[in-house]
Enzyme design. Structure first.
Site, short mmCIF file in Angstrom:
data_model
loop_
_atom_site.label_atom_id
_atom_site.label_comp_id
_atom_site.label_asym_id
_atom_site.label_seq_id
_atom_site.Cartn_x
_atom_site.Cartn_y
_atom_site.Cartn_z
CG ASN A 1 2.53 5.38 7.48
OD1 ASN A 1 1.62 5.90 8.12
ND2 ASN A 1 3.06 4.21 7.83
CD GLU A 2 3.59 3.94 11.67
OE1 GLU A 2 4.36 2.95 11.60
OE2 GLU A 2 2.51 3.90 12.27
CG HIS B 1 1.93 2.70 4.49
ND1 HIS B 1 0.85 3.26 5.12
CD2 HIS B 1 2.43 1.78 5.35
CE1 HIS B 1 0.68 2.70 6.31
NE2 HIS B 1 1.63 1.79 6.48
CG ASN C 1 -0.04 6.58 12.10
OD1 ASN C 1 -0.98 7.27 11.73
ND2 ASN C 1 0.70 5.88 11.25
NE ARG D 1 -2.52 7.50 6.32
CZ ARG D 1 -1.63 6.77 6.99
NH1 ARG D 1 -2.02 5.98 7.97
NH2 ARG D 1 -0.35 6.85 6.68
CD GLN E 1 0.24 -3.02 6.22
OE1 GLN E 1 0.22 -1.79 6.24
NE2 GLN E 1 0.06 -3.73 7.31
CE1 TYR F 1 -2.36 0.59 15.42
CE2 TYR F 1 -0.62 2.18 14.97
CZ TYR F 1 -1.62 1.34 14.53
OH TYR F 1 -1.88 1.24 13.18
CG ASP G 1 3.64 -12.96 -3.72
OD1 ASP G 1 4.27 -11.98 -3.27
OD2 ASP G 1 4.18 -14.01 -4.11
CD GLU H 1 -1.19 3.45 10.51
OE1 GLU H 1 -0.77 2.62 11.36
OE2 GLU H 1 -0.61 3.66 9.43
CG HIS I 1 9.16 -12.72 -3.36
ND1 HIS I 1 8.83 -11.85 -4.38
CD2 HIS I 1 7.97 -13.10 -2.82
CE1 HIS I 1 7.52 -11.72 -4.45
NE2 HIS I 1 6.98 -12.46 -3.50
#
Length: 491
Positions: A185-186, A141, A326, A96, A38, A328, A71, A395, A58
């Protein structure tokens, strides 16, 4: 702007509740979080291999809401020194981030090790340590090397062995400086979105069975990495290792027994699905029973939920040194009764329906509703059910339009941190640290750059990817310095 201001007014005081006037313990660590795909960019530089996300986007830019890609993203592969300066300015002591598997092993296998990738992370990690910032390093991740996807990805149990080889190389090269590791992760998001809904790579719609096989393979991969660390590196390096799980807090939609059962089902089919095998010893009993019963009615002679062998159960159980969480938002859950037998489906297996509570506060994106008291309730649930010893909230954050004046994010973080603090001080939950999502605006997967989670703004129209503190970043900086969520705290 008007939307955020209105939300801030709407929240007070009922939704936010009373903000704690206590201080965070001196031992508590504040931090921020990101992920390699990311933020790094440099997607094919210095020997990096192709990840499944590179190929997925892509091949078809329309898979991303704004038809953008990662990219370049935040260009953190080149701007890592600036990122460390931002962390120092924030005053945090935890960062992290994730290591890119294909940047170290271009095709995912140990046959070819990319020394440039290893050197990059070594230099970065050492610079973090010199700045007084403790790295929490996530091994996976979501950026699976494309070659391994072509071998079957997370449906192929052999990928657990490949993950172990990758983990060993990471431990060997970075473990002297890294004392907190996260394996995966997740995994729930990887499986449900990539192998169930088909909205993320590999883009498969295997919601009847692939999602369950994906879960099993990722848990085996996590356990493989844990045991390699435990057997080969722990004695010398002295670190901790676990996995990171995401969940909502699921509130019963009413006081009825049916809705309480619905909330329990929702929790078991989300959090328990991955936590139970690691912290207790097997899939949740409700999952095993329900999926087996529905499978029989659907004509199967076996359950669509793959069994662990006795050896695998022993191998997975206990593979944790902390709980990475995590969180939210929250949901209200209802028990819908048994759905008619038809096309097999994870969501029909659950037998629940969920929604956001009528009084919960919406963000500028439809999926995120604020339910800050859910943080305290969830921390207590994890603490009392799974007995992890230590919890890190890895998170927690708020999506906005990227404006520098982001009062909505401040309100959100303040409320969630207040409930986290209550869990520590009033309930005795050992939460050792918190890394907010995210340090900076970044590429938000198939949402592209339409969702901004950063406490630091990134100008993606600028070749320099200019970073600018948002008001939430300055607010967080003050919280870190004072260990206080309001202007003046009780000592």
């Amino acid at each position: 702007m008007k939307v955020l201001v209105l939300l801030s007014v709407f929240w007070l005081p009922g939704i936010l509740g009373q903000i704690s006037n206590k201080k965070f313990p001196e031992s508590f660590q504040f931090g921020a979080a990101t992920a390699a795909y990311q933020i790094e960019g440099a997607w094919d530089e210095d020997g990096k291999g192709e990840s499944m996300w590179d190929r997925f986007i892509h091949e078809d830019p329309d898979r991303v809401k704004d038809r953008q890609n990662a990219d370049i993203a935040c260009d953190s592969y080149h701007k890592w020194r600036e990122d460390i300066e931002l962390l120092k300015e924030l005053g945090v002591t935890l960062y992290r981030f994730s290591v890119s598997w294909p940047r170290i092993l271009p095709n995912g296998t140990p046959n070819k090790i990319n020394q440039a990738g290893i050197d990059h992370y070594k230099t970065f990690i050492k610079a973090l340590k010199e700045a007084g910032i403790e790295p929490i390093v996530t091994l996976y991740h979501w950026d699976l090397p494309q070659h391994l996807l072509e071998l079957g990805g997370w449906l192929n149990e052999q990928i657990a062995d490949y993950f172990g080889e990758y983990a060993r190389i990471a431990f060997k090269n970075f473990g002297d400086d890294v004392k907190i590791w996260a394996t995966i992760n997740e995994p729930k998001s990887t499986c449900l979105i990539g192998y169930g809904a088909g909205d993320s790579p590999p883009g498969l719609k295997l919601v009847a069975d692939g999602v369950y096989q994906c879960a099993k393979v990722q848990l085996l991969a996590h356990a493989k990495a844990y045991h390699i660390y435990d057997d080969e590196f722990r004695a010398q390096q002295g670190g901790r290792i676990s996995l990171v799980l995401d969940t909502t807090y699921n509130e019963p939609a009413s006081d009825s027994d049916a809705d309480k059962f619905g909330a329990e089902l929702e929790t078991e089919f989300n959090l328990g699905w991955y936590a139970n095998p690691v912290y207790i010893g097997d899939w949740p009993e409700l999952m095993k029973t329900r999926i087996a019963n529905r499978s029989r009615q659907e004509g199967y002679s076996f359950s669509r939920l793959p069994e662990f062998t006795a050896e695998q159960l022993k191998y997975v159980n206990g593979t944790f040194d902390y709980f990475g969480l995590n969180m939210y938002t929250g949901l209200t859950a209802q028990y819908t009764g048994e759905f008619d037998i038809g096309e097999p489906n994870y969501y029909l297996d659950k037998g629940t329906s969920t929604s956001h509570g009528a009084d919960w506060t919406p963000s500028t994106v439809s999926w995120l509703y604020s339910y800050p008291v859910g943080m305290r309730k969830l921390l207590n649930l994890v603490w009392n059910k799974y007995n992890p010893g230590t919890i890190y909230v890895t998170e927690n954050g708020w999506a906005s339009d990227g404006s520098l004046n982001d009062q909505g994010r401040i309100d959100y973080l303040q409320a969630y941190l207040s409930n986290l603090l209550d869990a520590i001080l009033e309930d005795g939950v050992n939460v050792a640290g918190y890394t907010t999502w995210s340090l900076m605006d970044n590429f938000e997967w198939t949402e592209g750059y339409t969702q901004k989670f950063g406490i630091i703004h990134v100008d993606f129209d600028s070749p320099n990817r200019t970073r600018t503190f948002k008001e939430s970043g300055r607010w967080y900086q003050k919280v870190v310095a004072t260990r206080c969520l309001i202007d003046s705290c009780d000592e």
